[in-house]
Design a protein around this motif. Structure first.
Motif, PDB file in Angstrom:
ATOM      1  N   SER B 133       5.513  -5.700  -0.305  1.00 45.60           N
ATOM      2  CA  SER B 133       5.125  -4.313   0.001  1.00 45.60           C
ATOM      3  C   SER B 133       4.750  -4.113   1.464  1.00 45.60           C
ATOM      4  N   GLN B 134       4.972  -5.138   2.290  1.00 44.59           N
ATOM      5  CA  GLN B 134       4.538  -5.024   3.692  1.00 44.59           C
ATOM      6  C   GLN B 134       5.369  -4.025   4.488  1.00 44.59           C
ATOM      7  N   THR B 135       6.599  -3.748   4.028  1.00 42.33           N
ATOM      8  CA  THR B 135       7.566  -2.904   4.753  1.00 42.33           C
ATOM      9  C   THR B 135       7.847  -3.471   6.141  1.00 42.33           C
ATOM     10  N   ASN B 136       8.228  -4.733   6.186  1.00 42.83           N
ATOM     11  CA  ASN B 136       8.679  -5.340   7.442  1.00 42.83           C
ATOM     12  C   ASN B 136       9.773  -6.375   7.131  1.00 42.83           C
ATOM     13  N   MET B 167       8.092  -2.833  -6.784  1.00 44.03           N
ATOM     14  CA  MET B 167       7.153  -3.855  -6.320  1.00 44.03           C
ATOM     15  C   MET B 167       5.866  -3.216  -5.797  1.00 44.03           C
ATOM     16  N   LEU B 168       6.031  -2.080  -5.075  1.00 45.66           N
ATOM     17  CA  LEU B 168       4.842  -1.396  -4.547  1.00 45.66           C
ATOM     18  C   LEU B 168       3.955  -0.904  -5.694  1.00 45.66           C
ATOM     19  N   MET B 169       4.591  -0.329  -6.738  1.00 44.01           N
ATOM     20  CA  MET B 169       3.810   0.174  -7.871  1.00 44.01           C
ATOM     21  C   MET B 169       3.106  -0.970  -8.609  1.00 44.01           C
ATOM     22  N   TRP B 170       3.808  -2.088  -8.760  1.00 40.98           N
ATOM     23  CA  TRP B 170       3.164  -3.247  -9.378  1.00 40.98           C
ATOM     24  C   TRP B 170       1.962  -3.692  -8.548  1.00 40.98           C
ATOM     25  N   HIS B 171       2.140  -3.644  -7.207  1.00 36.81           N
ATOM     26  CA  HIS B 171       1.091  -4.169  -6.337  1.00 36.81           C
ATOM     27  C   HIS B 171      -0.130  -3.263  -6.281  1.00 36.81           C
ATOM     28  N   ILE B 172       0.092  -1.953  -6.258  1.00 32.66           N
ATOM     29  CA  ILE B 172      -1.068  -1.068  -6.025  1.00 32.66           C
ATOM     30  C   ILE B 172      -1.555  -0.364  -7.287  1.00 32.66           C
ATOM     31  N   VAL B 173      -0.816  -0.463  -8.400  1.00 26.04           N
ATOM     32  CA  VAL B 173      -1.271   0.184  -9.637  1.00 26.04           C
ATOM     33  C   VAL B 173      -1.436  -0.834 -10.766  1.00 26.04           C
ATOM     34  N   LEU B 174      -0.315  -1.416 -11.219  1.00 24.55           N
ATOM     35  CA  LEU B 174      -0.362  -2.245 -12.431  1.00 24.55           C
ATOM     36  C   LEU B 174      -1.233  -3.487 -12.250  1.00 24.55           C
ATOM     37  N   MET B 175      -0.953  -4.274 -11.216  1.00 21.32           N
ATOM     38  CA  MET B 175      -1.669  -5.545 -11.068  1.00 21.32           C
ATOM     39  C   MET B 175      -3.156  -5.357 -10.758  1.00 21.32           C
ATOM     40  N   PRO B 176      -3.538  -4.379  -9.908  1.00 19.40           N
ATOM     41  CA  PRO B 176      -4.985  -4.153  -9.739  1.00 19.40           C
ATOM     42  C   PRO B 176      -5.669  -3.783 -11.059  1.00 19.40           C
ATOM     43  N   LEU B 177      -5.005  -2.961 -11.889  1.00 24.09           N
ATOM     44  CA  LEU B 177      -5.596  -2.616 -13.195  1.00 24.09           C
ATOM     45  C   LEU B 177      -5.761  -3.863 -14.055  1.00 24.09           C
TER      46      LEU B 177
END
Lengths: 61, 207
Positions: B133-136, B167-177
Protein backbone atom coordinates in the motif's frame (compact mmCIF):
# COMPACT_ATOMS: atom_id res chain seq x y z
CA UNK A 1 14.04 23.20 8.53
CA UNK A 2 13.36 19.68 7.37
CA UNK A 3 12.02 17.27 9.99
CA UNK A 4 14.40 14.51 8.84
CA UNK A 5 17.40 16.65 9.73
CA UNK A 6 17.99 15.14 13.20
CA UNK A 7 18.06 11.36 13.51
CA UNK A 8 18.33 10.80 9.77
CA UNK A 9 21.83 12.29 9.82
CA UNK A 10 23.17 9.74 12.32
CA UNK A 11 23.08 6.78 9.96
CA UNK A 12 23.00 7.26 6.20
CA UNK A 13 20.42 4.79 4.88
CA UNK A 14 20.33 6.27 1.39
CA UNK A 15 22.18 3.45 -0.36
CA UNK A 16 21.53 -0.20 -1.35
CA UNK A 17 21.55 -2.55 1.61
CA UNK A 18 24.61 -4.52 2.69
CA UNK A 19 24.18 -8.29 2.87
CA UNK A 20 26.00 -11.10 4.67
CA UNK A 21 26.25 -14.41 2.82
CA UNK A 22 27.24 -17.52 4.76
CA UNK A 23 26.43 -20.88 3.17
CA UNK A 24 22.63 -20.97 2.89
CA UNK A 25 22.23 -17.93 5.15
CA UNK A 26 21.62 -14.64 3.34
CA UNK A 27 20.71 -11.76 5.61
CA UNK A 28 20.90 -8.00 5.36
CA UNK A 29 23.05 -6.20 7.90
CA UNK A 30 20.00 -4.17 8.94
CA UNK A 31 17.93 -7.28 9.68
CA UNK A 32 20.86 -8.92 11.47
CA UNK A 33 21.26 -5.80 13.62
CA UNK A 34 17.58 -5.97 14.59
CA UNK A 35 17.92 -9.67 15.48
CA UNK A 36 20.97 -8.99 17.66
CA UNK A 37 19.15 -6.12 19.37
CA UNK A 38 16.12 -8.38 20.05
CA UNK A 39 18.30 -11.04 21.65
CA UNK A 40 20.10 -8.34 23.66
CA UNK A 41 16.76 -6.89 24.82
CA UNK A 42 15.53 -10.36 25.79
CA UNK A 43 18.64 -11.14 27.84
CA UNK A 44 18.64 -7.67 29.42
CA UNK A 45 14.95 -8.02 30.33
CA UNK A 46 15.72 -11.27 32.15
CA UNK A 47 18.67 -10.00 34.16
CA UNK A 48 18.33 -6.23 34.65
CA UNK A 49 16.73 -5.32 37.99
CA UNK A 50 13.24 -3.85 37.72
CA UNK A 51 12.75 -0.52 39.55
CA UNK A 52 10.96 -1.04 42.85
CA UNK A 53 11.09 -4.84 42.70
CA UNK A 54 12.39 -5.18 46.28
CA UNK A 55 9.64 -2.87 47.41
CA UNK A 56 6.99 -5.09 45.84
CA UNK A 57 8.26 -8.34 47.33
CA UNK A 58 5.66 -9.71 49.67
CA UNK A 59 2.79 -7.98 47.92
CA UNK A 60 -0.30 -9.97 47.02
CA UNK A 61 0.15 -13.32 45.35
CA UNK B 1 -41.82 -11.28 36.04
CA UNK B 2 -38.37 -11.75 37.46
CA UNK B 3 -38.01 -15.06 35.64
CA UNK B 4 -38.80 -13.28 32.38
CA UNK B 5 -36.13 -10.73 33.18
CA UNK B 6 -33.67 -13.47 34.10
CA UNK B 7 -34.19 -15.10 30.71
CA UNK B 8 -33.38 -11.94 28.76
CA UNK B 9 -30.12 -12.22 26.85
CA UNK B 10 -28.97 -8.88 28.24
CA UNK B 11 -29.41 -10.13 31.83
CA UNK B 12 -27.71 -13.45 31.14
CA UNK B 13 -24.82 -11.75 29.32
CA UNK B 14 -24.35 -9.18 32.08
CA UNK B 15 -24.30 -11.84 34.79
CA UNK B 16 -21.86 -13.94 32.82
CA UNK B 17 -19.54 -10.97 32.24
CA UNK B 18 -19.78 -9.96 35.91
CA UNK B 19 -18.94 -13.49 36.99
CA UNK B 20 -16.10 -14.06 34.54
CA UNK B 21 -14.47 -10.64 34.57
CA UNK B 22 -15.47 -8.43 37.51
CA UNK B 23 -14.19 -4.83 37.32
CA UNK B 24 -11.49 -5.40 39.97
CA UNK B 25 -10.11 -8.21 37.81
CA UNK B 26 -10.36 -6.20 34.57
CA UNK B 27 -8.50 -3.23 36.06
CA UNK B 28 -6.63 -4.58 39.11
CA UNK B 29 -4.97 -2.29 41.66
CA UNK B 30 -1.97 -4.55 42.23
CA UNK B 31 -0.13 -7.31 40.45
CA UNK B 32 1.77 -10.31 41.86
CA UNK B 33 5.36 -9.54 42.90
CA UNK B 34 6.82 -11.63 40.07
CA UNK B 35 5.35 -9.21 37.49
CA UNK B 36 8.01 -6.68 38.57
CA UNK B 37 10.37 -7.78 35.77
CA UNK B 38 11.34 -6.18 32.47
CA UNK B 39 10.24 -9.28 30.58
CA UNK B 40 6.61 -8.45 31.44
CA UNK B 41 6.98 -4.96 29.93
CA UNK B 42 7.15 -6.11 26.31
CA UNK B 43 3.46 -7.08 26.08
CA UNK B 44 2.43 -3.57 27.07
CA UNK B 45 5.09 -2.10 24.80
CA UNK B 46 3.53 -4.06 21.92
CA UNK B 47 0.13 -2.57 22.75
CA UNK B 48 1.56 0.96 22.87
CA UNK B 49 3.30 0.47 19.51
CA UNK B 50 0.07 -0.87 18.02
CA UNK B 51 -1.83 2.23 19.22
CA UNK B 52 0.87 4.44 17.69
CA UNK B 53 0.69 2.55 14.39
CA UNK B 54 -3.11 2.87 14.27
CA UNK B 55 -2.91 6.58 15.15
CA UNK B 56 -0.34 7.41 12.48
CA UNK B 57 -2.23 5.17 10.02
CA UNK B 58 -5.37 7.23 10.59
CA UNK B 59 -3.43 10.44 9.84
CA UNK B 60 -1.97 8.88 6.66
CA UNK B 61 -5.49 7.83 5.61
CA UNK B 62 -6.81 11.37 6.12
CA UNK B 63 -4.22 13.11 3.93
CA UNK B 64 -3.35 10.38 1.40
CA UNK B 65 -0.33 9.24 -0.64
CA UNK B 66 0.50 12.56 -2.33
CA UNK B 67 0.89 14.12 1.12
CA UNK B 68 3.03 11.37 2.65
CA UNK B 69 5.26 11.19 -0.44
CA UNK B 70 6.03 14.87 -0.98
CA UNK B 71 5.66 16.90 2.24
CA UNK B 72 8.10 16.95 5.16
CA UNK B 73 5.33 16.37 7.69
CA UNK B 74 3.94 13.58 5.52
CA UNK B 75 7.38 11.94 5.41
CA UNK B 76 7.63 12.31 9.17
CA UNK B 77 4.24 10.69 9.88
CA UNK B 78 4.98 7.98 7.31
CA UNK B 79 8.28 7.29 9.10
CA UNK B 80 6.53 7.21 12.48
CA UNK B 81 4.15 4.61 11.00
CA UNK B 82 7.10 2.51 9.75
CA UNK B 83 9.13 2.74 12.96
CA UNK B 84 6.02 2.06 15.03
CA UNK B 85 5.69 -1.20 13.13
CA UNK B 86 9.37 -1.95 13.80
CA UNK B 87 8.87 -1.40 17.53
CA UNK B 88 5.61 -3.41 17.41
CA UNK B 89 7.28 -6.49 15.92
CA UNK B 90 10.42 -6.06 18.03
CA UNK B 91 8.43 -5.95 21.27
CA UNK B 92 6.00 -8.67 20.17
CA UNK B 93 8.82 -11.12 19.36
CA UNK B 94 10.62 -10.50 22.66
CA UNK B 95 7.20 -10.90 24.37
CA UNK B 96 6.74 -14.19 22.48
CA UNK B 97 10.20 -15.46 23.48
CA UNK B 98 9.53 -14.55 27.09
CA UNK B 99 6.15 -16.28 27.15
CA UNK B 100 7.54 -19.33 25.38
CA UNK B 101 10.40 -19.56 27.90
CA UNK B 102 7.98 -19.41 30.83
CA UNK B 103 5.51 -21.84 29.15
CA UNK B 104 2.78 -19.24 29.42
CA UNK B 105 0.08 -21.70 28.31
CA UNK B 106 0.13 -23.29 31.80
CA UNK B 107 -2.82 -23.02 34.15
CA UNK B 108 -5.58 -23.10 31.55
CA UNK B 109 -4.00 -20.32 29.49
CA UNK B 110 -3.81 -22.27 26.21
CA UNK B 111 -6.35 -20.01 24.48
CA UNK B 112 -4.33 -16.96 25.54
CA UNK B 113 -1.26 -18.50 23.91
CA UNK B 114 -3.18 -19.45 20.76
CA UNK B 115 -4.73 -15.99 20.33
CA UNK B 116 -1.25 -14.49 20.74
CA UNK B 117 0.17 -16.79 18.07
CA UNK B 118 -2.71 -16.07 15.67
CA UNK B 119 -2.26 -12.34 16.31
CA UNK B 120 1.41 -12.69 15.37
CA UNK B 121 0.48 -14.32 12.05
CA UNK B 122 -2.26 -11.74 11.39
CA UNK B 123 0.26 -8.98 12.09
CA UNK B 124 2.57 -10.37 9.42
CA UNK B 125 -0.28 -10.34 6.88
CA UNK B 126 -1.12 -6.77 7.91
CA UNK B 127 2.51 -5.70 7.45
CA UNK B 128 2.72 -7.39 4.04
CA UNK B 129 -0.41 -5.62 2.81
CA UNK B 130 1.18 -2.44 4.17
CA UNK B 131 4.19 -3.00 1.93
CA UNK B 132 1.76 -3.24 -0.99
CA UNK B 133 0.00 0.00 0.00
CA UNK B 134 3.02 2.31 -0.07
CA UNK B 135 2.24 3.49 -3.65
CA UNK B 136 5.87 3.47 -4.75
CA UNK B 137 8.24 1.28 -6.78
CA UNK B 138 9.01 -0.79 -3.69
CA UNK B 139 5.37 -1.87 -3.40
CA UNK B 140 5.22 -2.61 -7.14
CA UNK B 141 8.33 -4.78 -6.89
CA UNK B 142 7.06 -6.61 -3.79
CA UNK B 143 3.64 -7.26 -5.35
CA UNK B 144 5.11 -8.78 -8.51
CA UNK B 145 7.40 -10.97 -6.41
CA UNK B 146 4.59 -12.00 -4.06
CA UNK B 147 2.06 -12.91 -6.76
CA UNK B 148 3.94 -16.05 -7.79
CA UNK B 149 4.08 -17.30 -4.22
CA UNK B 150 0.41 -16.56 -3.58
CA UNK B 151 -0.68 -17.99 -6.93
CA UNK B 152 1.23 -21.22 -6.29
CA UNK B 153 -1.05 -21.78 -3.30
CA UNK B 154 -4.20 -21.10 -5.33
CA UNK B 155 -4.98 -18.16 -3.06
CA UNK B 156 -4.48 -15.64 -5.85
CA UNK B 157 -8.04 -16.23 -7.03
CA UNK B 158 -9.43 -14.37 -4.02
CA UNK B 159 -6.34 -12.56 -2.69
CA UNK B 160 -4.76 -10.73 -5.61
CA UNK B 161 -1.61 -8.92 -4.49
CA UNK B 162 -1.55 -7.01 -7.79
CA UNK B 163 -4.95 -5.51 -6.96
CA UNK B 164 -3.91 -2.33 -5.15
CA UNK B 165 -7.44 -1.43 -4.04
CA UNK B 166 -7.97 -4.84 -2.48
CA UNK B 167 -4.60 -4.76 -0.68
CA UNK B 168 -5.24 -1.22 0.60
CA UNK B 169 -8.66 -2.23 1.95
CA UNK B 170 -7.19 -5.29 3.64
CA UNK B 171 -4.48 -3.12 5.16
CA UNK B 172 -6.58 -0.24 6.47
CA UNK B 173 -9.95 -1.91 7.16
CA UNK B 174 -10.06 -5.71 7.43
CA UNK B 175 -6.73 -6.48 9.10
CA UNK B 176 -6.90 -3.64 11.67
CA UNK B 177 -10.39 -4.88 12.65
CA UNK B 178 -9.09 -8.44 12.95
CA UNK B 179 -6.02 -7.36 14.90
CA UNK B 180 -7.90 -5.11 17.33
CA UNK B 181 -10.44 -7.90 17.96
CA UNK B 182 -7.70 -10.51 18.47
CA UNK B 183 -5.60 -8.29 20.71
CA UNK B 184 -8.66 -7.24 22.70
CA UNK B 185 -9.63 -10.88 23.23
CA UNK B 186 -6.01 -11.75 24.10
CA UNK B 187 -5.82 -9.00 26.74
CA UNK B 188 -9.21 -9.97 28.21
CA UNK B 189 -8.02 -13.58 28.50
CA UNK B 190 -4.89 -12.37 30.30
CA UNK B 191 -7.08 -10.43 32.72
CA UNK B 192 -9.39 -13.41 33.30
CA UNK B 193 -6.62 -15.95 33.91
CA UNK B 194 -4.07 -13.54 35.36
CA UNK B 195 -0.41 -13.14 34.41
CA UNK B 196 1.35 -16.52 34.26
CA UNK B 197 3.68 -17.04 37.23
CA UNK B 198 7.34 -18.03 36.74
CA UNK B 199 7.85 -21.79 36.64
CA UNK B 200 10.26 -21.83 39.58
CA UNK B 201 8.05 -19.76 41.84
CA UNK B 202 4.84 -21.71 41.38
CA UNK B 203 5.61 -25.11 39.88
CA UNK B 204 2.22 -26.65 40.59
CA UNK B 205 0.31 -24.20 38.35
CA UNK B 206 -1.02 -25.81 35.22
CA UNK B 207 0.15 -29.31 36.02
Amino acid sequence: MSLDWGLGALINLNHPGHYIHWHVIDVSVANLAVMVLMVAAFVAALFLPFPGRKHRRGEEE
Amino acid sequence: MSSTVDRQWTTRLRKRVEGTLPPEKLLPDTQPAYVASWIYVFGVLTLVAMAEVIGTGVILAIFGPQWWHVSSLGHFINSLHLWGVEVFFFAMIVHLWGKFAMAAWRGGRSLTWVTGAVTFLASILTAFTGYLSQTNFDSQWISTQAKDGINSTGGGAIFNVLNFGQMLMWHIVLMPLVLVALVGFHVILVRIKGVVPPIVENPEVGQ
